[in-house]
Design a protein around this motif. Structure first.
Motif, PDB file in Angstrom:
ATOM      1  N   SER A  98       0.799  -1.214   0.000  1.00  0.00           N
ATOM      2  CA  SER A  98       0.000   0.000   0.000  1.00  0.00           C
ATOM      3  C   SER A  98       0.834   1.267   0.000  1.00  0.00           C
ATOM      4  CB  SER A  98      -0.904   0.004   1.243  1.00  0.00           C
ATOM      5  OG  SER A  98      -1.498   1.272   1.449  1.00  0.00           O
ATOM      6  N   THR A  99       0.508   2.189  -0.905  1.00  0.00           N
ATOM      7  CA  THR A  99       1.088   3.531  -0.871  1.00  0.00           C
ATOM      8  C   THR A  99       0.448   4.362   0.236  1.00  0.00           C
ATOM      9  OG1 THR A  99       1.667   3.531  -3.215  1.00  0.00           O
ATOM     10  CG2 THR A  99       1.336   5.674  -2.184  1.00  0.00           C
ATOM     11  N   VAL A 100      -0.862   4.227   0.409  1.00  0.00           N
ATOM     12  CA  VAL A 100      -1.586   5.010   1.407  1.00  0.00           C
ATOM     13  C   VAL A 100      -1.116   4.673   2.817  1.00  0.00           C
ATOM     14  CG1 VAL A 100      -3.892   5.555   2.302  1.00  0.00           C
ATOM     15  CG2 VAL A 100      -3.540   5.276  -0.150  1.00  0.00           C
ATOM     16  N   ALA A 101      -0.570   3.468   3.012  1.00  0.00           N
ATOM     17  CA  ALA A 101      -0.057   3.083   4.332  1.00  0.00           C
ATOM     18  C   ALA A 101       1.093   3.967   4.790  1.00  0.00           C
ATOM     19  CB  ALA A 101       0.387   1.626   4.321  1.00  0.00           C
ATOM     20  N   ASN A 102       1.742   4.688   3.891  1.00  0.00           N
ATOM     21  CA  ASN A 102       2.760   5.645   4.324  1.00  0.00           C
ATOM     22  C   ASN A 102       2.207   6.653   5.322  1.00  0.00           C
ATOM     23  OD1 ASN A 102       5.532   5.582   2.785  1.00  0.00           O
ATOM     24  ND2 ASN A 102       3.987   5.092   1.216  1.00  0.00           N
ATOM     25  N   VAL A 103       0.946   7.020   5.145  1.00  0.00           N
ATOM     26  CA  VAL A 103       0.360   8.088   5.964  1.00  0.00           C
ATOM     27  C   VAL A 103      -0.748   7.602   6.882  1.00  0.00           C
ATOM     28  CG1 VAL A 103       0.970   9.873   4.296  1.00  0.00           C
ATOM     29  CG2 VAL A 103      -1.250   8.732   4.110  1.00  0.00           C
ATOM     30  N   ALA A 104      -1.292   6.403   6.638  1.00  0.00           N
ATOM     31  CA  ALA A 104      -2.380   5.876   7.473  1.00  0.00           C
ATOM     32  C   ALA A 104      -2.200   4.376   7.671  1.00  0.00           C
ATOM     33  CB  ALA A 104      -3.738   6.181   6.825  1.00  0.00           C
ATOM     34  N   PRO A 105      -1.059   3.960   8.230  1.00  0.00           N
ATOM     35  CA  PRO A 105      -0.795   2.522   8.323  1.00  0.00           C
ATOM     36  C   PRO A 105      -1.781   1.772   9.203  1.00  0.00           C
ATOM     37  CG  PRO A 105       0.830   3.785   9.573  1.00  0.00           C
ATOM     38  CD  PRO A 105       0.052   4.766   8.764  1.00  0.00           C
ATOM     39  N   GLU A 106      -2.192   2.377  10.312  1.00  0.00           N
ATOM     40  CA  GLU A 106      -3.125   1.681  11.208  1.00  0.00           C
ATOM     41  C   GLU A 106      -4.478   1.468  10.547  1.00  0.00           C
ATOM     42  OE1 GLU A 106      -0.639   4.508  13.910  1.00  0.00           O
ATOM     43  OE2 GLU A 106      -1.679   4.614  11.960  1.00  0.00           O
ATOM     44  N   ARG A 107      -4.958   2.483   9.824  1.00  0.00           N
ATOM     45  CA  ARG A 107      -6.286   2.382   9.226  1.00  0.00           C
ATOM     46  C   ARG A 107      -6.304   1.382   8.074  1.00  0.00           C
ATOM     47  NH1 ARG A 107     -10.240   5.878  10.947  1.00  0.00           N
ATOM     48  NH2 ARG A 107     -11.461   4.283   9.896  1.00  0.00           N
ATOM     49  N   MET A 108      -5.229   1.278   7.324  1.00  0.00           N
ATOM     50  CA  MET A 108      -5.201   0.305   6.241  1.00  0.00           C
ATOM     51  C   MET A 108      -5.152  -1.112   6.808  1.00  0.00           C
ATOM     52  SD  MET A 108      -5.483   2.572   4.002  1.00  0.00           S
ATOM     53  CE  MET A 108      -5.559   1.551   2.534  1.00  0.00           C
ATOM     54  N   ARG A 109      -4.367  -1.314   7.844  1.00  0.00           N
ATOM     55  CA  ARG A 109      -4.276  -2.651   8.434  1.00  0.00           C
ATOM     56  C   ARG A 109      -5.583  -3.053   9.115  1.00  0.00           C
ATOM     57  NH1 ARG A 109       0.276  -6.042  11.447  1.00  0.00           N
ATOM     58  NH2 ARG A 109      -1.114  -7.522  12.461  1.00  0.00           N
ATOM     59  N   ALA A 110      -6.306  -2.083   9.663  1.00  0.00           N
ATOM     60  CA  ALA A 110      -7.534  -2.398  10.384  1.00  0.00           C
ATOM     61  C   ALA A 110      -8.536  -3.140   9.508  1.00  0.00           C
ATOM     62  CB  ALA A 110      -8.158  -1.118  10.930  1.00  0.00           C
ATOM     63  N   VAL A 111      -8.519  -2.876   8.212  1.00  0.00           N
ATOM     64  CA  VAL A 111      -9.428  -3.571   7.294  1.00  0.00           C
ATOM     65  C   VAL A 111      -9.150  -5.074   7.329  1.00  0.00           C
ATOM     66  CG1 VAL A 111     -10.107  -3.827   4.883  1.00  0.00           C
ATOM     67  CG2 VAL A 111      -9.633  -1.545   5.804  1.00  0.00           C
ATOM     68  N   LEU A 112      -7.876  -5.443   7.224  1.00  0.00           N
ATOM     69  CA  LEU A 112      -7.511  -6.863   7.232  1.00  0.00           C
ATOM     70  C   LEU A 112      -7.779  -7.481   8.598  1.00  0.00           C
ATOM     71  CD1 LEU A 112      -4.139  -6.897   5.252  1.00  0.00           C
ATOM     72  CD2 LEU A 112      -6.489  -6.727   4.399  1.00  0.00           C
ATOM     73  N   ASP A 113      -7.498  -6.746   9.654  1.00  0.00           N
ATOM     74  CA  ASP A 113      -7.714  -7.271  11.003  1.00  0.00           C
ATOM     75  C   ASP A 113      -9.193  -7.587  11.232  1.00  0.00           C
ATOM     76  OD1 ASP A 113      -5.025  -7.066  11.573  1.00  0.00           O
ATOM     77  OD2 ASP A 113      -5.210  -5.179  12.669  1.00  0.00           O
TER      78      ASP A 113
ATOM     79  N   PHE B 131     -11.435  -8.283   8.940  1.00  0.00           N
ATOM     80  CA  PHE B 131     -11.797  -9.447   8.127  1.00  0.00           C
ATOM     81  C   PHE B 131     -11.329 -10.729   8.794  1.00  0.00           C
ATOM     82  CE2 PHE B 131     -11.405 -12.553   4.777  1.00  0.00           C
ATOM     83  CZ  PHE B 131     -12.565 -12.367   4.040  1.00  0.00           C
ATOM     84  N   ASP B 132     -10.094 -10.747   9.285  1.00  0.00           N
ATOM     85  CA  ASP B 132      -9.570 -11.950   9.921  1.00  0.00           C
ATOM     86  C   ASP B 132     -10.302 -12.285  11.212  1.00  0.00           C
ATOM     87  OD1 ASP B 132      -7.761 -12.456   7.945  1.00  0.00           O
ATOM     88  OD2 ASP B 132      -6.033 -11.631   8.995  1.00  0.00           O
ATOM     89  N   ALA B 133     -10.867 -11.275  11.855  1.00  0.00           N
ATOM     90  CA  ALA B 133     -11.647 -11.506  13.071  1.00  0.00           C
ATOM     91  C   ALA B 133     -13.044 -12.024  12.762  1.00  0.00           C
ATOM     92  CB  ALA B 133     -11.733 -10.224  13.895  1.00  0.00           C
ATOM     93  N   GLY B 134     -13.386 -12.114  11.486  1.00  0.00           N
ATOM     94  CA  GLY B 134     -14.695 -12.629  11.086  1.00  0.00           C
ATOM     95  C   GLY B 134     -15.764 -11.566  10.941  1.00  0.00           C
ATOM     96  N   ASP B 135     -15.405 -10.284  11.150  1.00  0.00           N
ATOM     97  CA  ASP B 135     -16.383  -9.204  11.059  1.00  0.00           C
ATOM     98  C   ASP B 135     -16.302  -8.582   9.665  1.00  0.00           C
ATOM     99  OD1 ASP B 135     -18.142  -7.119  11.419  1.00  0.00           O
ATOM    100  OD2 ASP B 135     -17.323  -6.503  13.366  1.00  0.00           O
ATOM    101  N   THR B 136     -16.902  -9.261   8.712  1.00  0.00           N
ATOM    102  CA  THR B 136     -16.786  -8.814   7.336  1.00  0.00           C
ATOM    103  C   THR B 136     -17.514  -7.495   7.092  1.00  0.00           C
ATOM    104  OG1 THR B 136     -18.654 -10.219   6.722  1.00  0.00           O
ATOM    105  CG2 THR B 136     -16.445 -11.144   6.456  1.00  0.00           C
ATOM    106  N   ALA B 137     -18.586  -7.248   7.823  1.00  0.00           N
ATOM    107  CA  ALA B 137     -19.294  -5.978   7.673  1.00  0.00           C
ATOM    108  C   ALA B 137     -18.412  -4.819   8.133  1.00  0.00           C
ATOM    109  CB  ALA B 137     -20.599  -6.000   8.472  1.00  0.00           C
ATOM    110  N   GLU B 138     -17.711  -5.010   9.239  1.00  0.00           N
ATOM    111  CA  GLU B 138     -16.809  -3.968   9.719  1.00  0.00           C
ATOM    112  C   GLU B 138     -15.643  -3.782   8.758  1.00  0.00           C
ATOM    113  OE1 GLU B 138     -15.031  -1.124  12.440  1.00  0.00           O
ATOM    114  OE2 GLU B 138     -17.022  -1.710  11.733  1.00  0.00           O
TER     115      GLU B 138
END
Length: 314
Positions: free
Chosen positions: A226-241, A243-250
């Protein structure tokens, strides 16, 4: 770094189960890191170390250096190796380091691959040779020769909008047979082709366009670069986290939430290196100027980027 476990895909009569991966993936949340420069345009190794440490501390488990966002066409071979060594010193073994070695010259690319191994990289990012427009058989031979040039695992970089040539899905499927070709950074916008490769190989697929991060992850990709992760790394990772937690709507909600910043940085008519450096600079983080022929963003653009960033992160 190992890819998170996923439930196995349902087998079909038409498709064989992919063979086990011959090498580990590079992590899930990878940042296509900018290359910080000093005010006079030199390589800022101290700034690179500070930025790398911040990104890893904020959740990036891999850093991709000297890619498109890293302005690789304008950095020297020596600078590329120096950058790997400096970032490795800063992050240690906390994150994987993949470095771009792709050029339009097979001999030069193989030399850069060897240099990357000596500098301490965990893998290399190899873009399709640009300008010369090799046909698929020549492209396949190029990648195999590069993969044979060192012991490092290879991430292929499919970005036809910049190179002028596509790495076709059937070519990727053949290349997956090579023991050191283990991953793909996908900027092809071919969602069907990506699924075809995912179904028939054990390649670790990485979204190279931030708007595709969740969509590709949901069908079995390894994560993103991700290029956007340069400036918002936590928010980009939160999407994957999520999903992995099973909360696909979130996960979907969080992915949609990134859209404004993704559009501002990646679809504004400016290269991501320009917008990422502009925003990093406005945030007081290491970046510095871009190198010519790129030019800095104007004040109005920086203000718009900062507003989109702040709406996402506050």
């Amino acid at each position: 770094m190992t890819k998170p476990s996923r439930p196995p895909a349902s087998p079909t009569a038409a498709l064989p189960d992919p063979a086990p991966a011959s090498a580990p993936a590079f992590g899930r949340a990878l940042c296509a890191m900018v290359t910080p420069f000093t005010g006079s345009g030199g390589l800022d190794l101290d700034g690179a170390q500070r930025l790398a440490d911040r990104l890893v501390s904020a959740g990036c488990d891999g850093l991709v250096l000297s890619g498109t966002t890293g302005e690789s066409p304008t950095t020297s071979d020596a600078e590329k190796a120096e950058l790997v060594r400096a970032v490795r010193e800063a992050v240690g073994e906390r994150a994987s380091i993949v470095t771009g070695v792709g050029t339009f010259d097979t001999r030069h690319t193989t030399q850069l691959t060897s240099d990357a191994e000596k500098a301490g990289a965990d893998g290399v990012l190899v873009v399709a040779p640009y300008y010369s427009l090799p046909p698929q058989d020549a492209l396949e031979a190029h990648f195999r020769e590069v993969a044979d040039a060192s012991g490092l695992p290879v991430m292929l970089y499919d970005i036809p909008g910049r190179t002028g040539v596509r790495i076709e899905p059937d070519t990727l499927i053949r290349l997956a047979e090579h023991p050191r070709i283990v991953a793909v950074k996908d900027c092809s916008a071919d969602f069907l082709g990506a699924q075809k490769v995912l179904a028939r190989t054990a390649l670790a697929y990485y979204a190279g366009c931030d708007e595709h991060n969740l969509a590709l992850y949901a069908v079995g990709a390894a994560g993103y670069v991700s290029t956007v992760a340069n400036v918002a790394p936590e928010r980009m990772r939160a999407v994957l986290d999520a999903f992995d937690a099973g909360d696909t709507a979130e996960a979907a909600r969080l992915q949609r939430g990134t859209a404004e910043l993704v559009e501002s940085m990646m679809a504004s008519g400016l290269p991501g290196a320009v917008t990422a450096k502009a925003l990093l600079g406005d945030l007081g983080l290491p970046a510095g100027p871009v190198r010519a022929p790129l030019r800095p963003a104007d004040r109005a653009t920086v203000a718009g980027l900062r507003a989109a960033h702040d709406r996402l992160t506050t």
